[in-house]
Design an enzyme around this catalytic site. Structure first.
Site, PDB file in Angstrom:
ATOM      1  N   HIS A 118       4.532   2.064  -7.910  1.00  0.00           N
ATOM      2  CA  HIS A 118       3.519   0.941  -7.926  1.00  0.00           C
ATOM      3  C   HIS A 118       2.511   0.926  -9.158  1.00  0.00           C
ATOM      4  CE1 HIS A 118       4.251   1.694  -3.553  1.00  0.00           C
ATOM      5  NE2 HIS A 118       4.344  -0.007  -3.757  1.00  0.00           N
ATOM      6  N   GLY A 120       0.630  -1.007   0.219  1.00  0.00           N
ATOM      7  CA  GLY A 120       0.126   0.272  -0.075  1.00  0.00           C
ATOM      8  C   GLY A 120       0.740   1.095   0.073  1.00  0.00           C
ATOM      9  N   ASN A 121       0.115   2.492   0.429  1.00  0.00           N
ATOM     10  CA  ASN A 121       0.983   3.571   0.534  1.00  0.00           C
ATOM     11  C   ASN A 121       1.576   3.987  -1.163  1.00  0.00           C
ATOM     12  OD1 ASN A 121       3.430   5.754   1.440  1.00  0.00           O
ATOM     13  ND2 ASN A 121       1.268   6.102   1.629  1.00  0.00           N
ATOM     14  N   LEU A 122       0.483   3.613  -2.246  1.00  0.00           N
ATOM     15  CA  LEU A 122       1.010   3.660  -3.569  1.00  0.00           C
ATOM     16  C   LEU A 122       1.427   4.864  -4.124  1.00  0.00           C
ATOM     17  CD1 LEU A 122      -1.922   1.337  -4.766  1.00  0.00           C
ATOM     18  CD2 LEU A 122       0.204   0.691  -3.813  1.00  0.00           C
ATOM     19  N   SER A 154       9.794   5.541  -3.314  1.00  0.00           N
ATOM     20  CA  SER A 154       9.576   4.721  -2.190  1.00  0.00           C
ATOM     21  C   SER A 154       8.590   5.279  -1.162  1.00  0.00           C
ATOM     22  CB  SER A 154      11.043   4.205  -1.417  1.00  0.00           C
ATOM     23  OG  SER A 154      10.730   3.914  -0.436  1.00  0.00           O
ATOM     24  N   LEU A 171       3.774   6.389  -7.743  1.00  0.00           N
ATOM     25  CA  LEU A 171       4.108   6.183  -9.267  1.00  0.00           C
ATOM     26  C   LEU A 171       4.692   5.050  -9.636  1.00  0.00           C
ATOM     27  CD1 LEU A 171       3.046   7.781 -11.771  1.00  0.00           C
ATOM     28  CD2 LEU A 171       5.388   8.811 -11.835  1.00  0.00           C
TER      29      LEU A 171
END
Ligand code: PAF
Length: 281
Positions: free
Chosen positions: A37, A31-33, A187, A35
Site C-alpha cells: 500500500h 486498511g491493514n496497510l 497481502s 509496504l
C-alpha cells in the site's frame, strides 16, 4: 492529515483544491496497510498535487462464507503511516454512510465477462462489490488518477474496464507487486498465516515462475498447467485455479496471443492467496 467519515467534508476539501487548479491522486484501501500500500501512496505523490486515501472494509465484496468480521483492522497504525507518507486527506466512512439503505437496496456496478471468471467465478458477487465501492469512492473523491496494485490483476482490469465503459475521466495506474524476500506477494491476508505456512506460501510464486519458463520453452500449455497444479498440491496448497490468459482481456489464450498472464489462486488452510505474472511469449 484530515481524517473524516463525512462525504461532504471530503467534497469540500476536494473543491478547495480544485478551485486552485490542483490535481488529486487517490489510493483506496481496506486498511491493514503494508509496504505494498505504501508503495502506491509513494507513487501517487509523484502524479498529483494532493494524495487522498480511503480505508473502508467493504462488506459488499465479501461472500456469505467469507469472514468480514475477521478482516484485520489497524486504523490507528494505518493513520500514522498515511500521514507520515504525506497523505493529506483520509476518508474512513462507516457502512451506514456508504450503504445507507442497506446493501440489498443499493444500485451496483457489474463489469461483465472479465468479472465473471477466475476469482469472479470462485467468489460470486465479489467483483460487483469491488466495482460498486470503487465507483462510489471515485464519485466522492473525483480523482485525476487512482492507483491499484497489480497483485490484484483481475481487479485492476475490472476497474480499468469500468472507468472506460462509464466514461469516467480518471487515469488508472497499476503498480508492480511488492514481495517479501521469499517472493511471497505482500497481502493483508498473509497475516493469517503461521510462519511455517508463510514459507509454504512462497511456493505460489515459484510455481508460477516455473510455469512461465515451461511455456516460454514451448511446453504445451495444458501439460504445463497440469504440472503446476500438481506442484501446488505437493507444496501443501489447495489450488483454486492456475491459468494462462491473454493480458489484454483475460480471454483464453490462442496461438495468436503473445502477451500473456498466469493467474493463480490457492488456499493454505483457510487463507486464500492470489498471485500473477505477465510475460511475452
Ligand atoms: O484492493 C482492495 O483493497 C479493495 O478491493 C479496494 C480496491 C480498496 C475496494 O474495496
Amino acid at each position: 492529515m484530515i481524517t473524516t467519515q463525512n462525504i461532504n467534508q471530503v467534497r469540500a476539501q476536494i473543491l478547495a483544491w480544485r478551485v486552485k487548479g490542483e490535481s488529486i491522486a487517490f489510493v483506496p484501501t481496506m486498511g491493514n496497510l503494508h509496504l505494498g500500500h505504501m508503495t502506491l501512496i509513494n507513487e501517487a505523490m509523484k502524479h498529483a498535487d494532493h494524495v487522498v486515501s480511503s480505508i473502508f472494509v467493504n462488506p459488499m465484496q465479501f461472500g456469505a462464507t467469507e469472514d468480514l468480521s475477521a478482516y484485520p483492522r489497524t486504523l490507528e497504525a494505518d493513520k500514522l503511516a498515511l500521514s507520515q507518507a504525506g497523505v493529506e486527506l483520509l476518508f474512513t466512512p462507516t457502512s451506514e454512510t456508504i450503504y445507507p439503505k442497506g446493501m440489498q437496496q443499493q444500485s451496483y456496478v457489474e463489469v461483465p465477462e472479465i468479472g465473471d471468471q477466475l476469482c469472479g467465478a470462485s467468489r460470486p458477487g465479489h467483483f460487483r462489490g469491488v466495482a460498486t465501492i470503487v465507483c462510489k469512492l471515485f464519485n466522492i473523491v473525483t480523482p485525476d488518477i487512482a492507483l491499484f496494485g497489480r497483485k490484484d490483476f483481475q481487479q485492476l482490469m475490472i476497474i480499468k474496464a469500468m472507468v472506460d465503459d462509464l466514461s469516467m475521466p480518471i487515469e488508472i495506474m497499476g503498480i508492480e507487486t511488492i514481495r517479501e524476500a521469499s517472493g511471497l506477494a505482500m497481502s493483508s491476508r498473509n497475516g493469517y498465516l503461521t510462519s511455517e505456512q508463510k514459507n509454504q506460501a512462497a511456493q505460489l510464486k515459484t510455481t508460477i515462475d516455473k510455469l512461465c519458463l515451461a511455456i516460454k520453452k514451448g511446453q504445451s500449455a495444458p501439460l504445463a498447467i497440469k504440472n503446476a497444479q500438481q506442484a501446488l498440491i505437493t507444496a501443501g496448497f489447495t489450488p483454486d485455479y492456475i491459468e494462462l490468459r491473454s493480458t489484454k482481456d483475460l480471454s483464453q489464450v490462442t496461438d495468436n496471443h503473445s502477451e500473456l498472464v498466469i493467474l493463480a489462486a490457492a488456499y493454505i488452510g483457510d487463507t486464500r492467496l492470489i498471485d500473477n505474472l505477465c510475460f511475452i511469449r
